[in-house]
Design an enzyme around this catalytic site. Sequence first.
Site, PDB file in Angstrom:
ATOM      1  N   TYR A  54       0.835  -1.207   0.000  1.00  0.00           N
ATOM      2  CA  TYR A  54       0.000   0.000   0.000  1.00  0.00           C
ATOM      3  C   TYR A  54       0.870   1.258   0.000  1.00  0.00           C
ATOM      4  O   TYR A  54       1.599   1.523   0.963  1.00  0.00           O
ATOM      5  CB  TYR A  54      -0.948   0.019   1.210  1.00  0.00           C
ATOM      6  N   HIS A 105      -0.211 -12.003   0.542  1.00  0.00           N
ATOM      7  CA  HIS A 105      -1.022 -10.968  -0.111  1.00  0.00           C
ATOM      8  C   HIS A 105      -1.419 -11.338  -1.543  1.00  0.00           C
ATOM      9  O   HIS A 105      -0.562 -11.552  -2.386  1.00  0.00           O
ATOM     10  CB  HIS A 105      -0.198  -9.672  -0.130  1.00  0.00           C
TER      11      HIS A 105
HETATM   12  N1  LIG Z   1      -5.928  -7.950  -1.132  1.00  0.00           N
HETATM   13  C1  LIG Z   1      -6.085  -7.485   0.084  1.00  0.00           C
HETATM   14  O1  LIG Z   1      -5.560  -8.025   1.030  1.00  0.00           O
HETATM   15  C2  LIG Z   1      -6.934  -6.265   0.294  1.00  0.00           C
HETATM   16  C3  LIG Z   1      -7.552  -5.656  -0.790  1.00  0.00           C
HETATM   17  C4  LIG Z   1      -8.336  -4.515  -0.555  1.00  0.00           C
HETATM   18  C5  LIG Z   1      -8.450  -4.015   0.744  1.00  0.00           C
HETATM   19  N2  LIG Z   1      -7.802  -4.619   1.780  1.00  0.00           N
HETATM   20  C6  LIG Z   1      -7.855  -4.074   3.161  1.00  0.00           C
HETATM   21  O2  LIG Z   1      -9.151  -3.543   3.398  1.00  0.00           O
HETATM   22  C7  LIG Z   1      -9.064  -2.150   3.699  1.00  0.00           C
HETATM   23  C8  LIG Z   1     -10.286  -1.417   3.190  1.00  0.00           C
HETATM   24  O3  LIG Z   1     -10.319  -1.422   1.782  1.00  0.00           O
HETATM   25  P1  LIG Z   1     -10.166  -0.100   0.921  1.00  0.00           P
HETATM   26  O4  LIG Z   1      -9.712   1.018   1.775  1.00  0.00           O
HETATM   27  O5  LIG Z   1      -9.316  -0.453  -0.237  1.00  0.00           O
HETATM   28  O6  LIG Z   1     -11.639   0.108   0.362  1.00  0.00           O
HETATM   29  P2  LIG Z   1     -13.021   0.578   1.046  1.00  0.00           P
HETATM   30  O7  LIG Z   1     -12.925   0.484   2.512  1.00  0.00           O
HETATM   31  O8  LIG Z   1     -14.104  -0.194   0.386  1.00  0.00           O
HETATM   32  O9  LIG Z   1     -13.158   2.076   0.541  1.00  0.00           O
HETATM   33  C9  LIG Z   1     -12.215   3.073   0.851  1.00  0.00           C
HETATM   34  C10 LIG Z   1     -12.700   4.375   0.252  1.00  0.00           C
HETATM   35  O10 LIG Z   1     -13.943   4.732   0.862  1.00  0.00           O
HETATM   36  C11 LIG Z   1     -13.879   6.069   1.365  1.00  0.00           C
HETATM   37  N3  LIG Z   1     -14.679   6.109   2.602  1.00  0.00           N
HETATM   38  C12 LIG Z   1     -14.513   5.411   3.747  1.00  0.00           C
HETATM   39  N4  LIG Z   1     -15.457   5.736   4.647  1.00  0.00           N
HETATM   40  C13 LIG Z   1     -16.246   6.670   4.061  1.00  0.00           C
HETATM   41  C14 LIG Z   1     -17.387   7.393   4.469  1.00  0.00           C
HETATM   42  N5  LIG Z   1     -17.915   7.227   5.681  1.00  0.00           N
HETATM   43  N6  LIG Z   1     -17.944   8.281   3.603  1.00  0.00           N
HETATM   44  C15 LIG Z   1     -17.427   8.455   2.377  1.00  0.00           C
HETATM   45  N7  LIG Z   1     -16.347   7.811   1.917  1.00  0.00           N
HETATM   46  C16 LIG Z   1     -15.748   6.917   2.754  1.00  0.00           C
HETATM   47  C17 LIG Z   1     -12.428   6.350   1.581  1.00  0.00           C
HETATM   48  O11 LIG Z   1     -12.147   7.731   1.367  1.00  0.00           O
HETATM   49  P3  LIG Z   1     -11.748   8.763   2.574  1.00  0.00           P
HETATM   50  O12 LIG Z   1     -10.334   8.474   2.940  1.00  0.00           O
HETATM   51  O13 LIG Z   1     -11.957  10.087   1.941  1.00  0.00           O
HETATM   52  O14 LIG Z   1     -12.723   8.494   3.689  1.00  0.00           O
HETATM   53  C18 LIG Z   1     -11.760   5.530   0.470  1.00  0.00           C
HETATM   54  O15 LIG Z   1     -11.736   6.285  -0.714  1.00  0.00           O
HETATM   55  C19 LIG Z   1      -7.741  -1.694   3.073  1.00  0.00           C
HETATM   56  O16 LIG Z   1      -7.261  -0.542   3.714  1.00  0.00           O
HETATM   57  C20 LIG Z   1      -6.878  -2.921   3.344  1.00  0.00           C
HETATM   58  O17 LIG Z   1      -6.429  -2.877   4.671  1.00  0.00           O
HETATM   59  C21 LIG Z   1      -7.058  -5.753   1.573  1.00  0.00           C
END
Ligand SMILES: NC(=O)c1ccc[n+]([C@@H]2O[C@H](COP(=O)([O-])OP(=O)(O)OC[C@H]3O[C@@H](n4cnc5c(N)ncnc54)[C@H](OP(=O)(O)O)[C@@H]3O)[C@@H](O)[C@H]2O)c1
Length: 316
Positions: free
Chosen positions: A56, A120
Amino acid sequence: MNRFPLGETGIQVPALSFGAASLGSVYHPVSQDEANAAVEAALGCGLDYFDVAPYYGLTTAEAALGKALSGVRRESYHLATKVGRYGDKDWDFSADATRRSVEASLKRLGVDVIDVIQCHDIECGDRRQLVAECLPALRRLREEGVVRFIGITGYELDVIETVAIAEKVDTVMTYCTYTLQDRRLAPVARRLAAAGIGVLNASPLGMGLLTNRGAPDWHPGNERVIELANAAARLCRAAGGDISDLAMRFALSTAHESDIATTVVGTANAGNVRANAARVGHAPDPQLMKAVEAVLEPVMNAGWDVLPGNGGKAGR
Ligand SMILES: NC(=O)c1ccc[n+]([C@@H]2O[C@H](COP(=O)([O-])OP(=O)(O)OC[C@H]3O[C@@H](n4cnc5c(N)ncnc54)[C@H](OP(=O)(O)O)[C@@H]3O)[C@@H](O)[C@H]2O)c1
């Protein structure tokens, strides 16, 4: 915050966990002050399980999370990071790279022990190397007390389930597979949980797809998925709602029916951390839910055309 057992690890995870990919500026530029405020807000709301990875922001998310957690009592939070993916198209599951990666993560995160270490995006790397080198290297690190539990992450559910069961891992994290638009994780999670494996649902907002800002330009969803998600967001706004509110309520209120231990959402915004935490224990409005599901129906359970940074076809 309600807590649930993470498989058989003995860790009680909060219903909502903090995904730190955002801190690596993968969605928008994020300062260290913003990262500090988001982490402080998370801890204040009881979100004490943090997930991150060297990939990341190409190590910058781990560095920012480490700084934000410095000074926080180590026993007061759980830390999960990953090995094996180091770039958009860069996987290395060799034993040497695995050990070096864990050592570098410990330094960046400023800790002596990682609670959960995960391989990962396993569907993209060399499976033989994963099984013959990476997992044995992690088991040695567990014997040395450097990591406590071992997991795998990825998008392709059939690969994840097969490897998780065969290798008897402690945890599984998949992403974008249990959201308003895709529910394919549910039956898989029940089988994994029955095998004693802790299941983490990452990206309940579909990596930004189910927000008012919309999907980032690198998002792997096809045009139709993005078009209908935008239409669903407009419908929510017209009804005086917010699609991210609906999406979080859906994921949180139904996770435990599907034996999902925790939902891992990412945000670098302290206000959004608090808003997401406030949604725990609140079901979505049934009428708005029905209307949004009708809009998303043509793309319900549609997999991405392209995996992020990978170029492989996932199809429906
Ligand atoms: N392959 C893997 O292992 C894998 C893949 C994907 C994700 N992950 C893990 O899962 C975590 C979460 O996934 P993600 O961050 O990629 O996607 P997500 O949680 O589905 O979405 C993140 C996005 O949503 C926005 N957001 C969050 N809360 C919000 C709210 N209340 N209102 C409006 N917008 C909001 C964030 O922007 P703002 O910052 O502006 O709030 C960001 O742009 C990652 O950080 C990672 O740790 C793991």
